[in-house]
Write a protein that holds these residues in place. Structure first.
Motif, PDB file in Angstrom:
ATOM      1  N   LYS A   1       0.882  -1.235   0.188  1.00 44.44           N
ATOM      2  CA  LYS A   1      -0.109  -0.078   0.178  1.00 44.44           C
ATOM      3  C   LYS A   1       0.801   1.187   0.102  1.00 44.44           C
ATOM      4  O   LYS A   1       0.390   2.635  -0.022  1.00 44.44           O
ATOM      5  CB  LYS A   1      -0.885  -0.021   1.131  1.00 44.44           C
ATOM      6  N   MET A   2       2.120   1.043   0.107  1.00 41.97           N
ATOM      7  CA  MET A   2       3.052   2.147   0.168  1.00 41.97           C
ATOM      8  C   MET A   2       3.748   2.398  -1.163  1.00 41.97           C
ATOM      9  O   MET A   2       4.149   1.344  -2.046  1.00 41.97           O
ATOM     10  CB  MET A   2       4.284   1.919   1.004  1.00 41.97           C
ATOM     11  N   LYS A   3       3.448   3.599  -2.027  1.00 50.42           N
ATOM     12  CA  LYS A   3       3.856   3.939  -3.129  1.00 50.42           C
ATOM     13  C   LYS A   3       5.024   5.198  -3.161  1.00 50.42           C
ATOM     14  O   LYS A   3       4.956   5.976  -2.085  1.00 50.42           O
ATOM     15  CB  LYS A   3       2.926   4.356  -3.980  1.00 50.42           C
ATOM     16  N   PHE A   4       5.858   5.259  -4.049  1.00 46.05           N
ATOM     17  CA  PHE A   4       6.795   6.093  -4.157  1.00 46.05           C
ATOM     18  C   PHE A   4       6.822   6.879  -5.590  1.00 46.05           C
ATOM     19  O   PHE A   4       6.791   6.242  -6.504  1.00 46.05           O
ATOM     20  CB  PHE A   4       8.193   5.466  -3.850  1.00 46.05           C
ATOM     21  N   SER A   5       7.152   8.252  -5.421  1.00 40.49           N
ATOM     22  CA  SER A   5       7.176   8.909  -6.870  1.00 40.49           C
ATOM     23  C   SER A   5       8.266  10.356  -6.568  1.00 40.49           C
ATOM     24  O   SER A   5       8.738  10.905  -5.472  1.00 40.49           O
ATOM     25  CB  SER A   5       5.727   9.452  -7.168  1.00 40.49           C
ATOM     26  N   LEU A   6       8.574  10.870  -7.833  1.00 43.77           N
ATOM     27  CA  LEU A   6       9.321  11.991  -7.949  1.00 43.77           C
ATOM     28  C   LEU A   6       8.667  13.053  -8.628  1.00 43.77           C
ATOM     29  O   LEU A   6       7.812  12.747  -9.641  1.00 43.77           O
ATOM     30  CB  LEU A   6      10.697  11.505  -8.747  1.00 43.77           C
ATOM     31  N   SER A   7       8.882  14.259  -8.219  1.00 44.79           N
ATOM     32  CA  SER A   7       8.282  15.529  -8.670  1.00 44.79           C
ATOM     33  C   SER A   7       9.272  16.497  -9.262  1.00 44.79           C
ATOM     34  O   SER A   7      10.097  16.692  -8.614  1.00 44.79           O
ATOM     35  CB  SER A   7       7.243  15.830  -7.589  1.00 44.79           C
ATOM     36  N   LYS A   8       9.100  16.797 -10.558  1.00 49.84           N
ATOM     37  CA  LYS A   8       9.563  17.956 -10.960  1.00 49.84           C
ATOM     38  C   LYS A   8       8.860  19.258 -10.709  1.00 49.84           C
ATOM     39  O   LYS A   8       9.443  20.317 -11.025  1.00 49.84           O
ATOM     40  CB  LYS A   8       9.685  17.851 -12.580  1.00 49.84           C
ATOM     41  N   ARG A   9       7.823  19.200 -10.393  1.00 51.30           N
ATOM     42  CA  ARG A   9       6.902  20.489  -9.978  1.00 51.30           C
ATOM     43  C   ARG A   9       6.968  21.128  -8.399  1.00 51.30           C
ATOM     44  O   ARG A   9       6.749  22.140  -8.463  1.00 51.30           O
ATOM     45  CB  ARG A   9       5.329  20.049 -10.275  1.00 51.30           C
ATOM     46  N   MET A  10       7.259  20.243  -7.671  1.00 55.71           N
ATOM     47  CA  MET A  10       7.624  20.609  -6.446  1.00 55.71           C
ATOM     48  C   MET A  10       8.866  21.415  -6.289  1.00 55.71           C
ATOM     49  O   MET A  10      10.051  20.768  -6.540  1.00 55.71           O
ATOM     50  CB  MET A  10       7.438  19.422  -5.468  1.00 55.71           C
ATOM     51  N   THR A  11       8.627  22.693  -6.001  1.00 53.34           N
ATOM     52  CA  THR A  11       9.881  23.466  -5.950  1.00 53.34           C
ATOM     53  C   THR A  11      10.180  24.056  -4.563  1.00 53.34           C
ATOM     54  O   THR A  11      11.305  24.684  -4.256  1.00 53.34           O
ATOM     55  CB  THR A  11       9.786  24.716  -6.832  1.00 53.34           C
ATOM     56  N   SER A  12       9.147  23.993  -3.562  1.00 55.60           N
ATOM     57  CA  SER A  12       9.461  24.597  -2.182  1.00 55.60           C
ATOM     58  C   SER A  12       9.761  23.436  -1.190  1.00 55.60           C
ATOM     59  O   SER A  12      10.570  23.385  -0.510  1.00 55.60           O
ATOM     60  CB  SER A  12       8.223  25.548  -1.742  1.00 55.60           C
ATOM     61  N   SER A  13       8.793  22.454  -1.375  1.00 58.41           N
ATOM     62  CA  SER A  13       8.704  21.319  -0.286  1.00 58.41           C
ATOM     63  C   SER A  13       9.737  20.362  -0.933  1.00 58.41           C
ATOM     64  O   SER A  13       9.861  20.114  -2.004  1.00 58.41           O
ATOM     65  CB  SER A  13       7.415  20.833  -0.182  1.00 58.41           C
ATOM     66  N   GLY A  14      10.760  20.106   0.013  1.00 59.61           N
ATOM     67  CA  GLY A  14      11.476  18.830  -0.365  1.00 59.61           C
ATOM     68  C   GLY A  14      10.986  17.390  -0.780  1.00 59.61           C
ATOM     69  O   GLY A  14      11.382  16.701  -1.360  1.00 59.61           O
ATOM     70  N   GLY A  15       9.620  17.055   0.164  1.00 62.65           N
ATOM     71  CA  GLY A  15       9.089  15.963  -0.057  1.00 62.65           C
ATOM     72  C   GLY A  15       7.580  16.040   0.614  1.00 62.65           C
ATOM     73  O   GLY A  15       7.092  17.246   1.051  1.00 62.65           O
ATOM     74  N   LYS A  16       6.685  15.156   0.230  1.00 65.36           N
ATOM     75  CA  LYS A  16       5.223  15.231   0.424  1.00 65.36           C
ATOM     76  C   LYS A  16       4.937  13.830   0.606  1.00 65.36           C
ATOM     77  O   LYS A  16       5.057  12.978  -0.037  1.00 65.36           O
ATOM     78  CB  LYS A  16       4.354  15.821  -0.972  1.00 65.36           C
ATOM     79  N   SER A  17       3.996  13.636   1.808  1.00 64.21           N
ATOM     80  CA  SER A  17       3.416  12.298   1.999  1.00 64.21           C
ATOM     81  C   SER A  17       2.001  12.387   1.844  1.00 64.21           C
ATOM     82  O   SER A  17       1.224  13.471   2.370  1.00 64.21           O
ATOM     83  CB  SER A  17       3.590  11.771   3.617  1.00 64.21           C
TER      84      SER A  17
END
Length: 250
Positions: A74-90
């Motif tokens: 149930k745990m997924k992982f992804s990378l974002s090119k749009r997130m420019t302020s937060s280092g990560g997001k859950s």
């Protein structure tokens, strides 16, 4: 219920060193590039599978495999090119199929690590390179996942989250201090660096001199180099460097 033990500072430091070493081995074995240097214009190459491997290295070393046991696929992982302020997001989702979790990591934040030579902090901790930045970002997101699993909601500004992050990872804060290109461009409007200017910059304790040929998010600096790919009308050869404006001096 995911449980944890309050970790000593020595345990945390030793575990981090072990995780970093194991993570680097994984990258090397798979010939995976995880180098970033703004001076050379390189970007970080990373994949979801490596984010997953880092997550489970932490699970094994800090939580005795509970994340895999209780959350599993149930745990997924992804990378974002749009997130420019937060280092990560859950992300915690509920549906008729049940619960699901996702950790999303910002590539822009990691790529910005070398935009300046200043000290960088993530969650209040000094990080020496982009790998350590990724690791502390992962620790922060793991605290979100634990809080989501145990309580159904998570808020890193609230006392409960801060208590979890201190007890498990000894975090000193909840934000990162890695500059963005946007903030540096605003800051450097007063530098008066223009196309054609002769400039100096330092890389690996060596001073380079050249001239600015273009300015976008970074300055393109042409440096005399007998082995350089670029040649002018007089036959002089140059190497091309991509340098943050904050690193340039006239």
């Amino acid at each position: 219920m995911i449980k944890w033990e309050v970790k000593s500072e020595s345990y945390i430091l030793n575990a981090r060193n072990h995780i970093k070493s194991e993570f680097l081995k994984l990258l090397e074995i798979n010939n995976h590039s995880f180098t970033a240097n703004a001076l050379e214009g390189k970007s970080i190459l990373l994949s979801n599978s490596f984010i997953k491997k880092l997550f489970y290295l932490y699970d094994d070393n800090f939580l005795k495999g509970q994340l895999e046991k209780f959350i599993g696929d149930k745990m997924k992982f992804s990378l974002s090119k749009r997130m420019t302020s937060s280092g990560g997001k859950s992300i915690f989702s509920k549906s008729v199929q049940g619960y699901s979790y996702e950790i999303r990591i910002s590539l822009p934040v990691l790529n910005n690590f070398y935009l300046t030579n200043s000290e960088k902090r993530v969650s209040g901790l000094v990080v020496l390179d982009h790998i350590e930045a990724l690791m502390i970002i992962m620790e922060h997101e793991i605290c979100h996942v634990i809080e989501f699993y145990n309580y159904g909601q998570s808020n890193c500004k609230a006392y409960r989250f801060k208590k979890i992050s201190i007890e498990i990872f000894n975090h000193k804060g909840v934000y990162h201090e890695i500059p963005s290109e946007k903030s540096l461009n605003k800051k450097n409007k007063s530098t008066n660096i223009s196309v054609g200017d002769k400039v100096k910059f330092t890389f690996k304790d060596k001073i380079y001199e050249g001239f600015v040929s273009n300015i976008t998010k970074r300055a393109t600096v042409m440096v005399l180099d007998s082995k350089g790919q670029y040649k002018d009308k007089e036959g002089n050869r140059y190497g091309k460097w991509y340098v943050p404006l904050s690193n340039l001096h006239k």
